[in-house]
Write an enzyme that holds these catalytic residues in place. Structure first.
Site, short mmCIF file in Angstrom:
data_model
loop_
_atom_site.label_atom_id
_atom_site.label_comp_id
_atom_site.label_asym_id
_atom_site.label_seq_id
_atom_site.Cartn_x
_atom_site.Cartn_y
_atom_site.Cartn_z
N LYS A 188 -8.37 61.64 -80.92
CA LYS A 188 -10.04 60.50 -81.68
C LYS A 188 -11.01 60.70 -80.59
O LYS A 188 -10.27 60.48 -79.24
CB LYS A 188 -9.59 59.14 -81.52
CG LYS A 188 -9.93 57.85 -82.60
CD LYS A 188 -9.84 57.02 -82.89
CE LYS A 188 -10.57 56.24 -83.73
NZ LYS A 188 -10.02 54.85 -84.11
N SER B 107 -6.16 50.50 -87.29
CA SER B 107 -6.48 51.84 -87.53
C SER B 107 -5.70 52.42 -87.24
O SER B 107 -6.34 53.69 -86.85
CB SER B 107 -7.78 52.09 -86.49
OG SER B 107 -8.88 51.14 -86.67
N SER C 33 -9.47 53.77 -88.69
CA SER C 33 -10.64 54.20 -87.66
C SER C 33 -9.84 56.19 -87.12
O SER C 33 -10.52 56.39 -87.27
CB SER C 33 -11.17 54.54 -86.94
OG SER C 33 -11.18 54.00 -86.43
#
Lengths: 473, 63
Positions: free
Chosen positions: A80, A179, A155
């Site tokens: 990420k 997330s 996310s």
């Protein structure tokens, strides 16, 4: 090449160690797959092909000399886009991130590097990690490899999508309200949210100091154990990281599960479930029962208030972090994030502090009333069938907060309580999109979650099934 | 609600945030919900409870 891409990270590491595959050929395969996956799913932000190939060749040379540069030697990974690399700007899914060079590399990246993993790129994420669906109004929305019209969850959207698309072997994500577990559920991969303070957050973009956790997403529970082993433990750079000894997660995978007590919540988690979710999630309980686990119904206290308190903590802390940019560059935020940050800026100090005070009482209640009777709690990750990107494209509209709160309703309690939770794929919804359950454990009991999840994955093959396009990589 | 909207607008202005007027009512409603929830949930808290006790509980209650 496609054979390597179907391997788990652990399998690939074993092949490379045994010199049945080279780090270079694994890297070439994954880079090609990443380009294809990005075209279909918009899941990568950047590929560092040249540096990654050089690192892979270096790993092969070391292995050739008989050295073993760590348990993840030669395994390609992309993470990420919120874990800082010294001298490099992390995008953070935003317009603001690309202008900031990181002063130091994140502890988790340094630890994965020491374990031999090779980072080959960075992944799509929700703007500043504040959103559970995978929408991003700056980068474009991330699309689900099982059907690109549907959400990936967020996310850690790119983490889930790249793994499902067989274009990555393991990824770091962050979990503040779900997330890691949400993309795991929506994309059909495995994700572990560790106990708060188990993994250092130094050099990871903060969203909410009190709730943020960093953890792995991967195809298998075994891979999550490998990555957690590499990144867990105290860190002088993160004052909140725990000094408790780190368990041997790899060894723990092989422990027996017979006789373990799995809690089935009598209310909240199983209320108002869509049949598309309820069928595969309940079926996973039957697998655990067949393994000799005892399924025990447990009473659950009032959790909605905990979710409200968690939302208040997250909103207030995020607003404090973003206050400067919110004043000076409000136009650089999406409407949705700006609205959420504005809400956070209006909480009173009393509301915020009382939400934090409630947390310790809630944890005592949860451990005393629920976990006293069982080893883990079993629950769905979300209650509804996977929606499309269009259906959840609420932007900054007045009803956005209600829609988003619905997505995190079943994941947020573990963040509020600070306890670990593991999301494991358990089948498919009628439309062919994946589904997962989560196991919620006692503080610092990641080893037991991994043991149960691994036992489940030995009995099932949901985690092995690739999406239609991923199979062609 | 109108009072909350006014208060919300004043709070945001005081902190230097420019607000979109079209969102004010929804944001104020969310704030009212949270305020009611906080009152209900924390009314039973013991006087001495402090936030840092959370970390102690987490460590102490580890499996």
């Amino acid at each position: 090449m496609s054979g390597l891409l179907d391997c788990s990270a652990a399998e690939l590491a074993r092949l490379i160690r045994a010199k049945k595959a080279s780090a270079r050929e694994a890297m070439e395969a994954v880079l090609a797959a990443a380009s294809r996956a990005h075209e279909r799913c918009n899941c990568f932000v950047r590929l560092d092909a040249e540096a990654a190939l050089e690192a892979a060749r270096a790993a092969d040379r070391r292995l050739g000399r008989g050295e073993l540069p760590g348990p993840l030697a030669g395994v390609p990974m992309a993470h990420k886009d919120m874990f800082y690399q010294e001298g490099v700007a992390s995008g953070l899914g935003s317009r603001i991130g690309p202008g900031r060079l990181a002063p130091a590399t994140a502890t988790v990246l340094r630890r994965l590097d020491a374990a031999g993993a090779i980072q080959f790129g960075v992944l799509h994420m929700t703007e500043f990690a504040y959103g559970p669906t995978g929408h991003n109004y700056h980068l474009g929305h991330c699309r689900n490899p099982w059907n690109p019209a549907y959400i990936t969850g967020g996310s850690s959207s790119g983490s889930g999508a790249s793994l499902a698309a067989r274009a990555n072997f393991a990824a770091l994500g962050s979990d503040t309200g779900g997330s890691i577990r949400l993309p795991a559920h929506f994309c059909g991969v495995t994700g572990l949210k560790p106990t708060w303070s188990r993994v250092s957050r130094a050099g990871a973009m903060p969203l909410s100091f009190s709730l943020d956790t960093v953890g792995p997403l991967a195809r298998t529970v075994e891979d999550c154990a490998l990555v957690l082993q590499a990144i867990a433990g105290q860190d002088a750079e993160d004052a909140t990281s725990s000094g408790r000894p780190v368990a041997d997660y790899r060894t723990a995978l092989e422990g027996p599960v017979r006789g373990l007590r799995i809690g089935l919540p009598a209310r909240f988690f199983y209320e108002d479930l869509d049949p598309a979710i309820e069928a595969p999630v309940r079926a996973s309980l039957a697998v655990f029962a067949s393994l000799g686990c005892e399924i025990v119904e447990v009473a659950v206290p009032e959790i909605e208030a905990w979710n409200q308190a968690a939302s208040a903590i997250l909103a207030a802390e995020a607003a404090a972090l973003h206050a400067k940019w919110l004043r000076e560059r409000p136009q650089d935020y999406s409407e949705q994030l700006r609205a959420r940050l504005e809400l956070g800026a209006s909480y009173t100090a009393v509301q915020y502090i009382n939400a934090l005070r409630l947390r310790s009482e809630a944890l005592k209640k949860w451990l005393g009333e629920v976990m006293a009777e069982v080893d883990v709690v079993h629950a769905p990750v979300v209650a509804f069938a996977t929606p499309t990107i269009a259906e959840t494209d609420v932007g900054g509209s007045p009803h956005a907060s209600e829609v988003l709160a619905k997505v995190t309703r079943l994941t947020r309690p573990a963040n509020f309580l600070g306890v670990p939770a593991l999301a494991v794929p358990c089948g498919f919804q009628p439309g062919g999109l994946p589904c997962a359950f989560q196991l919620i454990g006692k503080p610092f009991d990641e080893a037991l979650l991994l043991r149960l999840g691994h036992a489940y994955q030995r009995e099932t093959d949901w985690h092995r099934r690739p999406p239609p396009a991923g199979a062609a990589s | 609600m109108e009072e909350t909207v006014r208060m919300y607008r004043a709070l945001a202005t005081l902190q230097g945030f420019a607000l979109d007027e079209s969102r004010l009512e929804a944001l104020a409603a969310a704030l009212e919900r949270h305020a009611a929830s906080e009152r209900a949930a924390t009314g039973v808290l013991e006087f001495e409870v402090e936030p840092s006790s959370f970390v102690g509980t987490l460590e102490r209650e580890a499996a």
